[in-house]
Design a protein around this motif. Sequence first.
Motif: not given
Length: 329
Positions: A217-218, A221, A224-225
């Motif tokens: 998940n980390e 994310e 995606k950023s």
Amino acid sequence: SSQNLSEEFAEAARQLKTEAPRIQFGKIDVTHQHDLRKEFNIRAFPTVKFFVNGSREDPIDCKGVRKASTFITWVKRRTGPSTVLINSTDQAEAIIKADDLAVIGFFRELHNDSVEVFCETARDVPEMPFGMTASEDVCAHYGIQRNSLVVFKKGKPVHNEVLEDGTQNKLGLTRLIKTFTLDLVTEYNIETSVKIFDVPVENHILLFTPANSETFNEIYENYKSAAAEFRGKILFVFVDTDEARNGRIFEYFRIRDIDVPAVRILNLTSDARYKMPADEVTVENLKEFCQSYLNGKAKQHLSSEEIPEDWDKMPVKVLVGKNFNSIIF
């Protein structure tokens, strides 16, 4: 597949026969037509070309169009206006809400370089509706400064691109807008691979990692950023290393279990590959890697043996890193 595209092409021809009888559709099996293949530089199948005013010179390539409805839009935008002129907020709302995606140009006047580039871009992106306006009321209603291109997704503005006179490049805009047909990060699989290669962005970054890991998940994310910053310049793809069907793509990049998470950049045109120098998948490291690649400073990652001379002799072709992309895709 060619068969599928052929059916959609025939459907477009049927529908346009009554609407635009002057536009003729034809298909050619060029298997034995070597002269035609050479004359029109046909390298991939299927290839669709549009001939204008009875001339054999410089036909227009129709790339990445796969559905009858998109063919029809593409042809109509080549033979008539490519955008809808918007004079009222109601008209704007109708376009924005009719589809998942819509592109609206907000202009000071409807005759300048930016408008021309906007209309040309609309011709190359038949997947979504394009509208333009110079109405003060409409611009005020959306609170958008003039000479901007805005992408709306599900009725909400998701991207605002200021169009400076003469500096905007049609290909750059086309690439940027087409990326909105994909998610910010696209997971690679059999279904999405076709879409990924339809978007005309030649730089792809791939994140290889198992989707069920604790850190997923980390990492995702962070990925995606970084993706938001390079939209239109680099296409962000995620490859789940636990998915057995993705095996071919790992082999191509020489990715082994011990290597994950791994990040690679691939240039589709030159087939050059680049490995992220840092091990940690942080926003900072990703941005630095992408920027150094775009600035031409990243070091190429060479890990392919030479193409064997007899790779094409047998029914089962021999693929190595250097010919994988051109043969498979």
